[in-house]
Every structure is written in structure tokens, then in C-alpha cells.
Design an enzyme around this catalytic site. Sequence first.
Site, PDB file in Angstrom:
ATOM      1  N   LYS A  57      -8.640  -1.087   5.995  1.00  0.00           N
ATOM      2  CA  LYS A  57      -8.679  -1.662   4.591  1.00  0.00           C
ATOM      3  C   LYS A  57      -7.616  -2.899   4.229  1.00  0.00           C
ATOM      4  CE  LYS A  57      -8.502   2.609   3.096  1.00  0.00           C
ATOM      5  NZ  LYS A  57      -8.546   3.688   2.651  1.00  0.00           N
ATOM      6  N   HIS A 117       1.025  -1.139   0.170  1.00  0.00           N
ATOM      7  CA  HIS A 117       0.004   0.174  -0.058  1.00  0.00           C
ATOM      8  C   HIS A 117       0.852   1.214  -0.032  1.00  0.00           C
ATOM      9  CE1 HIS A 117      -3.598   2.172   0.743  1.00  0.00           C
ATOM     10  NE2 HIS A 117      -2.911   3.198   1.579  1.00  0.00           N
ATOM     11  N   SER A 165      -7.374   4.369   8.859  1.00  0.00           N
ATOM     12  CA  SER A 165      -8.202   4.288   7.749  1.00  0.00           C
ATOM     13  C   SER A 165      -7.288   3.504   6.589  1.00  0.00           C
ATOM     14  CB  SER A 165      -8.239   5.795   6.841  1.00  0.00           C
ATOM     15  OG  SER A 165      -8.413   5.752   5.795  1.00  0.00           O
TER      16      SER A 165
HETATM   17  N1  URA Z   1      -5.092   7.287   2.476  1.00  0.00           N
HETATM   18  C1  URA Z   1      -5.991   6.501   2.931  1.00  0.00           C
HETATM   19  O1  URA Z   1      -6.694   5.402   2.681  1.00  0.00           O
HETATM   20  N2  URA Z   1      -6.665   7.081   4.036  1.00  0.00           N
HETATM   21  C2  URA Z   1      -6.206   8.152   4.722  1.00  0.00           C
HETATM   22  O2  URA Z   1      -6.570   8.837   5.418  1.00  0.00           O
HETATM   23  C3  URA Z   1      -5.130   8.803   4.039  1.00  0.00           C
HETATM   24  C4  URA Z   1      -4.540   8.313   2.813  1.00  0.00           C
END
Ligand code: URA
Length: 435
Positions: free
Chosen positions: A187, A82, A183
Site C-alpha cells: 500500500k 504509516h 500488506s
Molecule cells: N496493517 C496492515 O495494513 N496489514 C497487516 O497485515 C497488518 C497491519
Amino acid sequence: MRTYDVIKNKRDGLKLSPEAIRFMVQGFVKGEIPDYQMSAFLMAVFFKGMDEEETFHLTDAMRRSGDLIELPGIKGFTVDKHSTGGVGDKTSLVLGPVLATLGLKVAKLSGRGLGHTGGTIDKLEAIKGFSCDLTTKQFIDAVNSIGVAIAGQTGNLVPADKKIYALRDVTATVDSIPLIAASIMSKKLAIRNQGLVLDVKVGSGAFIKSLPDARELARLMVKIGKQDGRKVTAILSNMDEPLGEMIGNALEVREAIDTLRGKGPSDLMELVKTLATEALLQAKDRKISQAEAAQKVQEVISSGQAFTRFVEMVKSQGGDVAMVENPDRLPTAKEIRPLKATVGGNIKQIACEEVGLAAMMLGAGRETKDSVIDPAVGFRIIKRVGDSVQPGDTLAEIHLNPDRDPKPAMDRLLKAYIIGPEPVKALSLILDIVS
Ligand code: URA
């Protein structure tokens, strides 16, 4: 429990219990907590922060708000990558096939462009027919047979993040380290990969502008992942100039292909090698040395095997293989115009956020949710940080189509070049590794 009390406790700097955090996340996703209370809560977190334990529980509550992808029956070490978002960042297109050739299984969920940053799906869709719209079964089958698949996020993966991010975006609460960590990690942990390599971008083109903040974010995300039993390494990389030369969807695919053929720009190559080496060290439980891992990465690129794997991935996801084998068949712009320097001096910075926005104005990104992307347009950055220029030198090439006036984008790109009289050292790309 009352929403009012949770907001008040955080406002007063008290530590929240896991129950209180779950209550907020679940209540908001179900529509029982209104936007104005969630906004107040997010602002309280922005000012008072969250400790590691609270951030872990926030991440966990968010990730459990929707579907979880278990990846059953995949043989081998499953790994994801990521990036916190950059400009010209086509790393995933190269890294996925490299890791698959090394025997790892790359089950990657990607997104579309966000603000000034480009998205992997938009880039791959520059290849005619390529689809990231895979069912879970197609995704798992592709990971098993080819070793790499890149899919879009399904509708019900971490709905809490979608709703919370939309509020953060309009309430000036995006740049909070615990909120960013929760955040991203919600994911990443919603899909059961064993390993994860994170590319935390630092600089003018990134959400995080300073190295100490980036280190704190990286450490937090590594800890959250480890607490959930994953192997996580974060690389801190410089985003004070775009990555590689190309910005724009088909242009970036072309540069990714060049890199897989061993002819890519040195910064992109360095980042791919660093991330791939770390992923391989995770897979081998660090039983090989860094130098051996780096050597293996270089071999799969030099031998052309990683490129072949990319072709297989494109084929399995419905893409036109002829475009990959002969990148001249990718969408190309009707015109290429030079962007000339108006002053002389040394390039101190290329303000990436501005570069990303300029590319968007040219049609490479979306201005609104419904904008249609032109895959052919974008920039080739010729002069980089540390270079000296004379007035009239070409700083960049503008790849444009006649349906848009390129002037606003060109003016913006020119302003992004910060040029001064003092000598400037070229930037180092890798700033730190946290594991
Ligand atoms: N990318 C994300 O998925 N969330 C954030 O808060 C910042 C960057």
C-alpha cells in the site's frame, strides 16, 4: 504453472520464484484461484515463512494489482507515514501539519478503524464537513498548495491486499511477518512518495507483541522500501498502554489540537518529534544533525505555525474551522462518569486491545462494517503504567451518550487495568529506530 505446485513447494519449505508469486497474486485477484487454495498458500507461508527476496516480490506483485498513484508535479520532498495500528494513536493528525510547515510534502492515504485500532479518517470526520474523499487531482493540488493532504484509499488501490487481508483475518494468518510486511508496504509503495516513516507498534495493543519480532518486521519493511528506491525509517514504539490520554474520535482530535498548540501529552509529543525528526533527516539527506532536526520540529510547534497549517488543511478538506479553533465546539458526550479502581497497587499494564474494544462497545468504533460511529464518546486515561492507586481512585473518565448502556464498556476497561503489588517503572515509548 499449477497453483497446487506452488502451494506444495511452499509447504515443503522451498523458495518461490518471482513468477510463482506473481502467478498466485494475479490469479487470486482475477478470481482464477479460489479462496481455499489461497488460504492453503497463506497458511504455508505462515509456517514456512518467506525470505527477503520472496517478500519483496510478494509486495511488488500486490502493489501492481491495481492503480498506482504517481504524484506528478509535486515540488519538494514527498513523505508518508504509516502506523501498524494502535490505540489512542492520533499521531498523523499532528505529524502531517508539522512536516508541511517544515517544507515537506505529505501525501497521506489513510484508513478507517480496523478491529480494536482506530482510523485516522474516522477521527478527522469528527470535524463537521471534513472529507477524505478526494480525487487524485484534488489530493495533489492540496499537497502542493498546503503541503499536506489526507485522503482515503480509492477503490482500486492494491485490491490484492483487500482480498488477501480478508482471508487472513478468517484463517488465523494475520500475524505472519512476511505477510504483514507485504500488506503494509504494497500500500505504501503504490503511491510514489520519496520518503516513508513507519511507526511499528509493539506490545499488548499491537499486532506484534515482542520486540525481536517488531525489529524483524521493521528491518524487512525498511529493506523492501529501499529496494524500491525509497528512503524508509522505522520507529519501534511501545503499545503496552494507549498513546496520550484520549481515546475516541472527537476526543483524539481535541488532543491533537492541544499537541499542535504545544500542550499535548508528553508521550504523543515525543512520538511526533521522533517521527518528524526522522522524516526531516530523510528530506535533507542526513546533512543536518539529529539535534538540529529536532530543534526545527520543536520550533514549528512552539511558534504555532504547525497549528495554523492544520487549520488550513481542515479548511481545504471542507472541515468546520470554527471547531478546530475552538475545540469546545467539537462533538461532546452528554455525560462524563469516573471509572474507579476497585483494588489498590501499582499499574503494571493497560491492555490496549481491551481498551480499544471497550471504546468500540461505547460507540467509538465499528462492531460491524455498517456500524455508525458516535464521534463524541470515548475515554480519558488518567492513571497510567507506573502509577500507584488506592481503591476508589479515578482511573479514567468515560465520555458517554445515553443511547448505550456504558456498563459493559466500563467493565472491560476496568479489566484492562492490570494492577499488582510490586513497584513498576514507567514505560519508555521509543524502543528502537531502524533505518
Ligand atoms: N496493517 C496492515 O495494513 N496489514 C497487516 O497485515 C497488518 C497491519
